[in-house]
Design a protein around this motif. Sequence first.
Motif: not given
Length: 422
Positions: A171-181, A219-224, A226-232
């Motif tokens: 809740s302090d920083d919800a970008t961490r949700i994406w970072r965690g994935l 952008e960070l997700v798409l640079k990983e 296998f980005p599709e696995k994160i998106l799934l």
Amino acid sequence: MPEKVNLADKIKKQLPAELVHFMQVGGEVAHNQGQSLYLVGGVVRDLLLGRTNLDLDLVVEGDAIKLAQQLTLSYPGKLTTHPRFNTASLKWDRWRVDLATARSETYLKLGALPTVCPSSIDSDLSRRDFTINAMAVGLNPDGYGELIDLYGGRCDLEHKLIRVLHQKSFSDDATRIWRGLRYQRRLGFQLEETTLSLLKRDIGMLATISGDRIRHELELVLKEEFPEKILLRADELNVLKWLHPSLKGNRWLAEKFQQARKLSATPPLELYLALLTYPLTAKENEQLISFLRLPKSLAQILRDSASIKAKLGLLSVPKLAPSRVYRLLYGYSPTAVIANMLASDSAVACRHIQLFLDKLRYIKPALSGQDLIKMGIPPSPTIKELLDKLHQAKLDGKVRSRKDEEELLRSFAPFNSPNPPA
Ligand code: CTP
């Protein structure tokens, strides 16, 4: 007493000698200035995992700019400082190191960037996202290589767990949700049970994050790898819909991303994004473009992709003349064309797009406007019309050589008029 762990050997083995030397000198200079220097964050995690990571993040208990200025005497290069945040980055040869002053953060407003004030390494670590990213290594001579692990990061690395430091992390920083994935997939880890329920609880906090920050995460997700696995996974957890409710992380997307990697081992981010947004309507595309504040060139690729998608019916007609294929696809960004080739389920359309990409887009007539003027046609719009006709004939294989083009030209109207050009 927790066991003392020293990473000096790992540092020496895993990092290039230039960076190791820099850290040793940095520790000595910091010591002489009465400051303390630490290596922190992702690079410590990766040292423990044996993964390559050359992004050195250093934290100074004291004043990072003062230390960086002194270090430029031994490492002449480019020093950039940000006095407001008391951070510095030093570039020399092919290396870059970031130095920050240890700080604590207060989140005054949900989703906004925090207010910071100088502090100790301990409280600097306590503001971080996950235990595996909240470790530091001392670099001063009197404790060089010593691991500081206040939250059990090393144990979580061993158990392959991603764990937040406290209940309010997301809740302090919800970008961490994406970072965690992202970390989950990249490292093959699990979100620890309580962390996963906190993530689910706080998903709605993504609404507090600006489009710019979300775009950065995407952008960070798409640079990983296998980005599709994160998106799934993001779709499964209802995270993806905070980007746009019509986006899908599904088998179709996974297949398309895999096909993109067959074309090039690391597909450009633009291609991945065009595939991710492919199912959106033109209107939805515009909503996403403005929410993420996509740069003009990227927005253009998404718009081009949508326009080509609208022409797929025409491109699916068998036996289209190559010049017709050319006219349907000409002028669009190649990335948008490629996205359509991958996304279309019409084999005929794919064949036509492939023909355009491999061949048609490179075909030009041998004769130029100047050649036509030399042949006696006065400069006028007619020149362009004639060149277009030559181009069309060449695309359709009706002329091959320069001589063929000259002959064809002579059969055209201006040459058959009562007063033909010379
Ligand atoms: N960090 C954080 N919360 C965020 C972003 C960053 O706590 N929303 C902290 C983490 O400790 C992270 C460090 O800041 O390790 C540096 O951020 P970043 O460069 O994004 O992470 P790295 O770990 O260095 O990079 P990566 O994990 O991608 O290798």
